[in-house]
Enzyme design. Structure first.
Site, PDB file in Angstrom:
ATOM      1  N   ARG A 156      36.110  29.353  44.181  1.00 59.11           N
ATOM      2  CA  ARG A 156      36.720  30.171  43.208  1.00 59.11           C
ATOM      3  C   ARG A 156      36.505  31.701  44.010  1.00 59.11           C
ATOM      4  O   ARG A 156      37.246  32.353  43.971  1.00 59.11           O
ATOM      5  CB  ARG A 156      36.038  30.451  41.907  1.00 59.11           C
ATOM      6  CG  ARG A 156      36.639  29.310  40.932  1.00 59.11           C
ATOM      7  CD  ARG A 156      35.959  29.309  39.629  1.00 59.11           C
ATOM      8  NE  ARG A 156      36.563  30.491  38.745  1.00 59.11           N
ATOM      9  CZ  ARG A 156      37.428  30.343  38.130  1.00 59.11           C
ATOM     10  NH1 ARG A 156      38.431  29.324  38.100  1.00 59.11           N
ATOM     11  NH2 ARG A 156      37.934  31.317  37.447  1.00 59.11           N
ATOM     12  N   LEU A 192      49.406  58.782  43.457  1.00 62.63           N
ATOM     13  CA  LEU A 192      49.295  57.806  42.383  1.00 62.63           C
ATOM     14  C   LEU A 192      47.970  58.013  41.604  1.00 62.63           C
ATOM     15  O   LEU A 192      46.912  58.099  42.121  1.00 62.63           O
ATOM     16  CB  LEU A 192      49.361  56.198  43.320  1.00 62.63           C
ATOM     17  CG  LEU A 192      49.198  54.927  42.032  1.00 62.63           C
ATOM     18  CD1 LEU A 192      50.474  54.468  41.428  1.00 62.63           C
ATOM     19  CD2 LEU A 192      48.655  53.938  43.099  1.00 62.63           C
ATOM     20  N   TRP A 205      31.894  38.365  31.019  1.00 63.74           N
ATOM     21  CA  TRP A 205      30.612  38.292  31.284  1.00 63.74           C
ATOM     22  C   TRP A 205      30.019  36.812  30.998  1.00 63.74           C
ATOM     23  O   TRP A 205      28.904  36.144  31.466  1.00 63.74           O
ATOM     24  CB  TRP A 205      29.691  39.106  30.454  1.00 63.74           C
ATOM     25  CG  TRP A 205      29.867  40.488  30.966  1.00 63.74           C
ATOM     26  CD1 TRP A 205      30.567  41.391  30.053  1.00 63.74           C
ATOM     27  CD2 TRP A 205      29.148  41.219  31.933  1.00 63.74           C
ATOM     28  NE1 TRP A 205      30.361  42.773  31.020  1.00 63.74           N
ATOM     29  CE2 TRP A 205      29.681  42.480  31.983  1.00 63.74           C
ATOM     30  CE3 TRP A 205      28.339  40.679  33.293  1.00 63.74           C
ATOM     31  CZ2 TRP A 205      29.344  43.427  32.978  1.00 63.74           C
ATOM     32  CZ3 TRP A 205      28.068  41.539  34.071  1.00 63.74           C
ATOM     33  CH2 TRP A 205      28.342  43.187  34.175  1.00 63.74           C
ATOM     34  N   SER A 235      36.980  41.967  32.294  1.00 59.82           N
ATOM     35  CA  SER A 235      36.971  41.914  30.971  1.00 59.82           C
ATOM     36  C   SER A 235      35.687  42.163  30.402  1.00 59.82           C
ATOM     37  O   SER A 235      34.796  41.437  30.836  1.00 59.82           O
ATOM     38  CB  SER A 235      37.955  40.927  30.402  1.00 59.82           C
ATOM     39  OG  SER A 235      37.253  40.056  30.234  1.00 59.82           O
ATOM     40  N   ASP A 288      45.761  37.724  36.993  1.00 64.65           N
ATOM     41  CA  ASP A 288      45.130  36.441  36.669  1.00 64.65           C
ATOM     42  C   ASP A 288      45.407  35.380  37.551  1.00 64.65           C
ATOM     43  O   ASP A 288      46.481  35.451  38.082  1.00 64.65           O
ATOM     44  CB  ASP A 288      45.652  36.193  35.251  1.00 64.65           C
ATOM     45  CG  ASP A 288      44.688  34.940  34.547  1.00 64.65           C
ATOM     46  OD1 ASP A 288      43.581  34.643  35.123  1.00 64.65           O
ATOM     47  OD2 ASP A 288      45.341  34.466  33.753  1.00 64.65           O
ATOM     48  N   HIS A 302      39.187  35.066  44.532  1.00 65.71           N
ATOM     49  CA  HIS A 302      38.679  36.355  44.066  1.00 65.71           C
ATOM     50  C   HIS A 302      38.817  37.353  45.439  1.00 65.71           C
ATOM     51  O   HIS A 302      39.201  38.556  45.326  1.00 65.71           O
ATOM     52  CB  HIS A 302      37.335  36.705  43.599  1.00 65.71           C
ATOM     53  CG  HIS A 302      37.317  35.918  42.182  1.00 65.71           C
ATOM     54  ND1 HIS A 302      38.125  36.066  41.223  1.00 65.71           N
ATOM     55  CD2 HIS A 302      36.222  35.073  41.761  1.00 65.71           C
ATOM     56  CE1 HIS A 302      37.706  35.332  40.284  1.00 65.71           C
ATOM     57  NE2 HIS A 302      36.582  34.715  40.398  1.00 65.71           N
ATOM     58  N   GLU A 340      56.951  46.702  27.833  1.00 68.34           N
ATOM     59  CA  GLU A 340      57.700  45.802  27.941  1.00 68.34           C
ATOM     60  C   GLU A 340      56.596  44.541  28.781  1.00 68.34           C
ATOM     61  O   GLU A 340      55.768  45.105  29.446  1.00 68.34           O
ATOM     62  CB  GLU A 340      58.778  46.051  28.874  1.00 68.34           C
ATOM     63  CG  GLU A 340      59.741  46.876  28.340  1.00 68.34           C
ATOM     64  CD  GLU A 340      60.722  46.255  27.324  1.00 68.34           C
ATOM     65  OE1 GLU A 340      60.669  44.969  27.106  1.00 68.34           O
ATOM     66  OE2 GLU A 340      60.893  46.978  26.169  1.00 68.34           O
ATOM     67  N   ARG A 346      31.347  34.213  31.970  1.00 75.12           N
ATOM     68  CA  ARG A 346      31.311  33.172  33.172  1.00 75.12           C
ATOM     69  C   ARG A 346      29.926  32.930  33.748  1.00 75.12           C
ATOM     70  O   ARG A 346      28.981  33.502  33.608  1.00 75.12           O
ATOM     71  CB  ARG A 346      32.486  33.661  34.398  1.00 75.12           C
ATOM     72  CG  ARG A 346      33.802  33.839  33.481  1.00 75.12           C
ATOM     73  CD  ARG A 346      34.949  34.333  34.732  1.00 75.12           C
ATOM     74  NE  ARG A 346      35.921  34.540  33.771  1.00 75.12           N
ATOM     75  CZ  ARG A 346      37.117  34.364  34.779  1.00 75.12           C
ATOM     76  NH1 ARG A 346      37.159  34.162  36.077  1.00 75.12           N
ATOM     77  NH2 ARG A 346      38.453  34.487  34.229  1.00 75.12           N
ATOM     78  N   ASN A 351      43.398  33.731  40.281  1.00 78.62           N
ATOM     79  CA  ASN A 351      42.471  33.769  41.358  1.00 78.62           C
ATOM     80  C   ASN A 351      41.739  32.263  41.391  1.00 78.62           C
ATOM     81  O   ASN A 351      41.798  31.709  42.443  1.00 78.62           O
ATOM     82  CB  ASN A 351      41.320  34.605  41.218  1.00 78.62           C
ATOM     83  CG  ASN A 351      41.948  36.117  41.409  1.00 78.62           C
ATOM     84  OD1 ASN A 351      42.961  36.382  41.644  1.00 78.62           O
ATOM     85  ND2 ASN A 351      41.117  36.947  41.467  1.00 78.62           N
ATOM     86  N   GLY A 352      41.261  31.796  40.366  1.00 82.07           N
ATOM     87  CA  GLY A 352      40.421  30.509  40.282  1.00 82.07           C
ATOM     88  C   GLY A 352      41.580  29.376  40.442  1.00 82.07           C
ATOM     89  O   GLY A 352      41.164  28.411  41.562  1.00 82.07           O
ATOM     90  N   ARG A 353      42.739  29.431  39.649  1.00 86.21           N
ATOM     91  CA  ARG A 353      43.478  28.218  40.030  1.00 86.21           C
ATOM     92  C   ARG A 353      44.212  28.348  41.584  1.00 86.21           C
ATOM     93  O   ARG A 353      44.511  27.224  42.121  1.00 86.21           O
ATOM     94  CB  ARG A 353      44.575  28.376  38.986  1.00 86.21           C
ATOM     95  CG  ARG A 353      44.123  27.781  37.599  1.00 86.21           C
ATOM     96  CD  ARG A 353      45.106  28.187  36.463  1.00 86.21           C
ATOM     97  NE  ARG A 353      44.760  29.329  36.020  1.00 86.21           N
ATOM     98  CZ  ARG A 353      45.768  30.251  35.110  1.00 86.21           C
ATOM     99  NH1 ARG A 353      46.590  29.712  34.761  1.00 86.21           N
ATOM    100  NH2 ARG A 353      45.160  31.504  34.890  1.00 86.21           N
TER     101      ARG A 353
END
Ligand code: IPE
Ligand code: IPE
Ligand code: MG
Length: 259
Positions: free
Chosen positions: A46, A144, A82, A78, A33, A50, A220, A84, A35-37
Protein backbone atom coordinates in the site's frame (compact mmCIF):
# COMPACT_ATOMS: atom_id res chain seq x y z
CA UNK A 1 -45.13 31.84 3.46
CA UNK A 2 -41.74 32.67 2.03
CA UNK A 3 -38.85 32.81 4.46
CA UNK A 4 -38.16 36.43 5.39
CA UNK A 5 -34.49 36.23 4.60
CA UNK A 6 -33.92 33.99 1.61
CA UNK A 7 -30.17 34.35 1.84
CA UNK A 8 -30.23 32.98 5.32
CA UNK A 9 -31.96 29.82 4.16
CA UNK A 10 -29.74 29.23 1.18
CA UNK A 11 -26.48 30.19 2.85
CA UNK A 12 -26.14 32.81 0.12
CA UNK A 13 -25.76 30.08 -2.53
CA UNK A 14 -28.36 31.69 -4.79
CA UNK A 15 -26.15 34.65 -5.51
CA UNK A 16 -22.98 32.64 -5.99
CA UNK A 17 -23.23 32.42 -9.76
CA UNK A 18 -21.21 29.68 -11.46
CA UNK A 19 -17.69 30.96 -11.66
CA UNK A 20 -16.82 32.98 -14.71
CA UNK A 21 -19.94 32.13 -16.72
CA UNK A 22 -19.50 28.39 -16.68
CA UNK A 23 -15.88 28.42 -17.77
CA UNK A 24 -13.44 26.66 -15.48
CA UNK A 25 -14.68 25.98 -11.96
CA UNK A 26 -13.00 28.48 -9.62
CA UNK A 27 -12.62 25.99 -6.82
CA UNK A 28 -12.10 22.26 -7.30
CA UNK A 29 -11.90 19.94 -4.29
CA UNK A 30 -10.59 16.40 -4.71
CA UNK A 31 -11.03 13.26 -2.60
CA UNK A 32 -7.84 11.46 -3.59
CA UNK A 33 -8.94 7.86 -3.12
CA UNK A 34 -7.81 4.42 -4.29
CA UNK A 35 -4.08 4.33 -3.53
CA UNK A 36 -4.38 1.02 -1.68
CA UNK A 37 -6.41 -0.67 -4.40
CA UNK A 38 -4.08 0.66 -7.08
CA UNK A 39 -1.17 -1.01 -5.27
CA UNK A 40 -3.06 -4.24 -4.51
CA UNK A 41 -4.00 -4.64 -8.19
CA UNK A 42 -0.27 -4.63 -8.98
CA UNK A 43 0.86 -6.85 -6.10
CA UNK A 44 2.62 -3.86 -4.50
CA UNK A 45 2.55 -2.71 -0.85
CA UNK A 46 0.00 0.00 0.00
CA UNK A 47 2.90 2.35 0.81
CA UNK A 48 3.88 2.25 -2.85
CA UNK A 49 0.34 3.29 -3.78
CA UNK A 50 0.62 6.27 -1.44
CA UNK A 51 4.03 7.18 -2.85
CA UNK A 52 2.61 7.14 -6.38
CA UNK A 53 -0.31 9.13 -5.02
CA UNK A 54 2.06 11.98 -4.19
CA UNK A 55 3.19 12.02 -7.82
CA UNK A 56 -0.45 12.28 -8.89
CA UNK A 57 -0.85 15.15 -6.43
CA UNK A 58 2.00 17.03 -8.10
CA UNK A 59 0.33 16.49 -11.49
CA UNK A 60 -2.98 17.73 -10.07
CA UNK A 61 -1.43 20.99 -8.84
CA UNK A 62 0.27 21.60 -12.18
CA UNK A 63 -2.88 20.77 -14.17
CA UNK A 64 -5.09 22.94 -11.96
CA UNK A 65 -2.90 25.86 -12.92
CA UNK A 66 -3.14 25.06 -16.62
CA UNK A 67 -6.89 24.47 -16.51
CA UNK A 68 -7.64 27.86 -14.96
CA UNK A 69 -8.59 26.66 -11.49
CA UNK A 70 -7.98 29.27 -8.77
CA UNK A 71 -8.48 27.16 -5.63
CA UNK A 72 -7.60 23.48 -5.34
CA UNK A 73 -8.45 21.58 -2.16
CA UNK A 74 -6.90 18.14 -1.68
CA UNK A 75 -8.22 15.71 0.94
CA UNK A 76 -4.92 14.26 2.17
CA UNK A 77 -5.77 12.72 5.52
CA UNK A 78 -9.15 12.49 7.21
CA UNK A 79 -9.92 12.72 10.91
CA UNK A 80 -10.98 9.07 10.60
CA UNK A 81 -7.79 7.87 8.88
CA UNK A 82 -6.12 7.54 12.32
CA UNK A 83 -8.05 4.27 12.62
CA UNK A 84 -5.76 2.66 10.03
CA UNK A 85 -2.86 0.43 11.15
CA UNK A 86 -0.08 2.47 12.82
CA UNK A 87 2.38 1.60 10.08
CA UNK A 88 0.16 3.04 7.36
CA UNK A 89 -0.54 6.20 9.41
CA UNK A 90 3.19 6.63 9.86
CA UNK A 91 3.79 6.15 6.10
CA UNK A 92 1.22 8.86 5.36
CA UNK A 93 2.73 11.31 7.88
CA UNK A 94 6.19 10.67 6.43
CA UNK A 95 4.95 11.35 2.93
CA UNK A 96 3.57 14.70 4.08
CA UNK A 97 6.90 15.56 5.72
CA UNK A 98 8.76 14.61 2.57
CA UNK A 99 6.36 16.46 0.30
CA UNK A 100 6.81 19.72 2.19
CA UNK A 101 10.55 19.29 2.39
CA UNK A 102 10.93 18.54 -1.31
CA UNK A 103 8.19 20.60 -2.92
CA UNK A 104 7.70 23.72 -0.83
CA UNK A 105 10.42 25.78 -2.53
CA UNK A 106 9.14 24.90 -6.00
CA UNK A 107 5.51 25.63 -5.03
CA UNK A 108 6.58 28.98 -3.62
CA UNK A 109 8.50 29.76 -6.80
CA UNK A 110 5.35 28.96 -8.81
CA UNK A 111 3.44 31.57 -6.78
CA UNK A 112 1.23 28.92 -5.11
CA UNK A 113 -0.38 29.99 -1.85
CA UNK A 114 -0.78 27.13 0.62
CA UNK A 115 -3.51 26.91 3.23
CA UNK A 116 -4.12 24.03 5.57
CA UNK A 117 -7.53 23.05 6.95
CA UNK A 118 -8.21 20.46 9.64
CA UNK A 119 -7.43 20.03 13.32
CA UNK A 120 -3.84 20.76 14.36
CA UNK A 121 -4.21 19.91 18.03
CA UNK A 122 -2.80 16.45 18.66
CA UNK A 123 -0.64 16.33 15.50
CA UNK A 124 3.08 15.59 15.93
CA UNK A 125 4.75 18.97 16.64
CA UNK A 126 7.13 18.72 13.68
CA UNK A 127 4.17 18.23 11.32
CA UNK A 128 2.48 21.35 12.75
CA UNK A 129 5.75 23.23 12.18
CA UNK A 130 5.93 22.04 8.56
CA UNK A 131 2.32 23.08 7.93
CA UNK A 132 2.86 26.52 9.46
CA UNK A 133 6.06 26.99 7.52
CA UNK A 134 4.27 26.20 4.24
CA UNK A 135 1.47 28.68 5.05
CA UNK A 136 3.78 31.44 6.24
CA UNK A 137 6.26 31.20 3.39
CA UNK A 138 3.55 31.35 0.71
CA UNK A 139 1.02 33.68 2.37
CA UNK A 140 1.74 36.61 0.04
CA UNK A 141 1.57 34.56 -3.18
CA UNK A 142 -1.24 35.30 -5.59
CA UNK A 143 -1.31 32.32 -7.97
CA UNK A 144 -3.19 29.08 -7.32
CA UNK A 145 -4.41 28.62 -3.74
CA UNK A 146 -3.65 25.07 -2.67
CA UNK A 147 -5.76 24.04 0.31
CA UNK A 148 -4.48 20.93 2.03
CA UNK A 149 -7.13 19.16 4.12
CA UNK A 150 -5.07 17.31 6.73
CA UNK A 151 -6.55 15.67 9.82
CA UNK A 152 -9.75 17.15 8.43
CA UNK A 153 -13.33 16.14 9.16
CA UNK A 154 -16.37 18.14 8.09
CA UNK A 155 -18.37 17.26 11.20
CA UNK A 156 -15.48 18.11 13.52
CA UNK A 157 -15.09 21.44 11.71
CA UNK A 158 -18.78 22.28 12.18
CA UNK A 159 -18.66 21.22 15.85
CA UNK A 160 -15.72 23.61 16.39
CA UNK A 161 -17.65 26.45 14.74
CA UNK A 162 -20.73 25.75 16.88
CA UNK A 163 -18.59 25.73 20.02
CA UNK A 164 -17.01 29.11 19.23
CA UNK A 165 -20.41 30.60 18.44
CA UNK A 166 -21.84 29.26 21.71
CA UNK A 167 -18.91 30.79 23.63
CA UNK A 168 -19.52 34.16 21.96
CA UNK A 169 -23.19 34.01 22.97
CA UNK A 170 -22.28 32.99 26.53
CA UNK A 171 -19.85 35.90 26.82
CA UNK A 172 -22.44 38.36 25.53
CA UNK A 173 -20.48 39.10 22.34
CA UNK A 174 -23.12 37.65 20.02
CA UNK A 175 -26.91 37.88 19.86
CA UNK A 176 -28.40 34.46 18.92
CA UNK A 177 -30.70 36.29 16.48
CA UNK A 178 -27.59 37.35 14.54
CA UNK A 179 -26.50 33.74 13.88
CA UNK A 180 -27.01 33.10 10.19
CA UNK A 181 -25.31 30.94 7.55
CA UNK A 182 -22.62 33.56 6.99
CA UNK A 183 -21.86 33.65 10.73
CA UNK A 184 -21.37 29.87 10.76
CA UNK A 185 -19.29 29.90 7.55
CA UNK A 186 -17.04 32.56 9.08
CA UNK A 187 -16.13 30.15 11.90
CA UNK A 188 -15.13 27.28 9.59
CA UNK A 189 -11.53 26.57 8.62
CA UNK A 190 -12.50 27.64 5.10
CA UNK A 191 -13.60 31.18 6.04
CA UNK A 192 -12.81 33.46 3.09
CA UNK A 193 -12.35 30.54 0.68
CA UNK A 194 -15.18 30.27 -1.89
CA UNK A 195 -17.27 27.10 -1.75
CA UNK A 196 -16.07 24.35 -4.11
CA UNK A 197 -17.79 24.47 -7.50
CA UNK A 198 -16.70 20.93 -8.27
CA UNK A 199 -15.87 17.97 -6.03
CA UNK A 200 -14.02 15.10 -7.70
CA UNK A 201 -13.56 11.66 -6.13
CA UNK A 202 -11.39 8.99 -7.67
CA UNK A 203 -11.58 5.20 -7.07
CA UNK A 204 -15.22 4.79 -8.13
CA UNK A 205 -16.46 5.20 -4.55
CA UNK A 206 -19.48 7.50 -4.45
CA UNK A 207 -19.53 9.03 -0.99
CA UNK A 208 -18.34 12.19 0.72
CA UNK A 209 -16.46 10.59 3.65
CA UNK A 210 -16.79 13.65 5.94
CA UNK A 211 -15.27 16.06 3.40
CA UNK A 212 -16.43 19.72 3.20
CA UNK A 213 -19.95 18.88 4.38
CA UNK A 214 -21.09 22.47 4.76
CA UNK A 215 -19.18 23.90 1.82
CA UNK A 216 -20.34 21.35 -0.78
CA UNK A 217 -24.04 22.19 -0.34
CA UNK A 218 -24.30 23.22 -4.01
CA UNK A 219 -21.16 21.67 -5.48
CA UNK A 220 -21.27 19.51 -8.58
CA UNK A 221 -19.87 16.00 -8.04
CA UNK A 222 -17.82 13.95 -10.48
CA UNK A 223 -16.90 10.38 -9.54
CA UNK A 224 -14.02 9.07 -11.64
CA UNK A 225 -13.60 5.31 -12.13
CA UNK A 226 -9.80 5.48 -11.82
CA UNK A 227 -7.58 5.17 -8.76
CA UNK A 228 -5.76 8.25 -7.53
CA UNK A 229 -2.22 7.25 -8.68
CA UNK A 230 -3.57 7.21 -12.25
CA UNK A 231 -5.03 10.72 -12.04
CA UNK A 232 -3.57 12.99 -14.69
CA UNK A 233 -4.31 16.15 -16.67
CA UNK A 234 -6.63 14.24 -19.00
CA UNK A 235 -8.74 12.95 -16.11
CA UNK A 236 -8.82 16.42 -14.60
CA UNK A 237 -9.88 17.96 -17.92
CA UNK A 238 -12.62 15.32 -18.32
CA UNK A 239 -14.02 16.14 -14.89
CA UNK A 240 -14.03 19.84 -15.73
CA UNK A 241 -15.75 19.15 -19.08
CA UNK A 242 -18.45 17.24 -17.21
CA UNK A 243 -18.82 20.18 -14.80
CA UNK A 244 -19.17 22.64 -17.67
CA UNK A 245 -21.97 20.63 -19.21
CA UNK A 246 -24.02 20.81 -16.01
CA UNK A 247 -26.73 23.30 -15.28
CA UNK A 248 -26.40 24.70 -11.79
CA UNK A 249 -29.66 25.96 -10.34
CA UNK A 250 -29.02 26.67 -6.66
CA UNK A 251 -32.66 25.86 -6.01
CA UNK A 252 -33.90 28.35 -8.55
CA UNK A 253 -34.93 27.70 -12.15
CA UNK A 254 -33.69 28.75 -15.53
CA UNK A 255 -35.99 30.32 -18.12
CA UNK A 256 -37.65 27.72 -20.37
CA UNK A 257 -37.79 28.25 -24.15
CA UNK A 258 -40.57 30.74 -24.91
CA UNK A 259 -40.50 32.42 -21.49
C1 IPE B 1 -6.40 7.33 -0.44
O1 IPE B 1 -6.21 6.00 -0.77
C2 IPE B 1 -5.36 7.86 0.51
C3 IPE B 1 -5.86 8.18 1.85
C4 IPE B 1 -7.05 7.93 2.30
C5 IPE B 1 -4.95 8.83 2.75
P1 IPE B 1 -6.67 4.81 0.19
O2 IPE B 1 -5.54 4.48 1.11
O3 IPE B 1 -7.95 5.13 0.85
O4 IPE B 1 -6.85 3.65 -0.87
P2 IPE B 1 -8.05 2.59 -0.91
O5 IPE B 1 -9.32 3.37 -0.88
O6 IPE B 1 -7.88 1.71 0.28
O7 IPE B 1 -7.85 1.87 -2.21
C1 IPE C 1 -11.29 9.63 2.18
O1 IPE C 1 -10.88 8.37 1.75
C2 IPE C 1 -10.15 10.35 2.86
C3 IPE C 1 -9.07 10.78 1.98
C4 IPE C 1 -9.02 10.64 0.69
C5 IPE C 1 -7.99 11.46 2.64
P1 IPE C 1 -11.08 7.07 2.67
O2 IPE C 1 -10.54 5.95 1.89
O3 IPE C 1 -10.54 7.31 4.02
O4 IPE C 1 -12.69 7.00 2.78
P2 IPE C 1 -13.62 5.76 3.05
O5 IPE C 1 -13.12 5.11 4.31
O6 IPE C 1 -13.52 4.84 1.88
O7 IPE C 1 -15.00 6.34 3.17
MG1 MG D 1 -9.91 4.83 0.40
Amino acid sequence: MLPRNLKRWTGGAADKAPARDGLAPRHVAIIMDGNGRWAAARGLPRAEGHRRGVEALRRAVKSAHELGVEHLTLYSFSAENWSRPAEEVSDLLNLLRMFIRRDLTELHRSDVRIRVIGERDGLPPDIVKHLEEAENLTSQNSGLTLIVAFNYGGRQEIVGAVRRIAEAVRDGRLDPAAIDAAAVAAQLDTAEIPDPDLVIRTSGEQRISNFLLWQSAYSEFVFLPIHWPDFDREAFAAAIASFRARERRFGGRVAQAGE
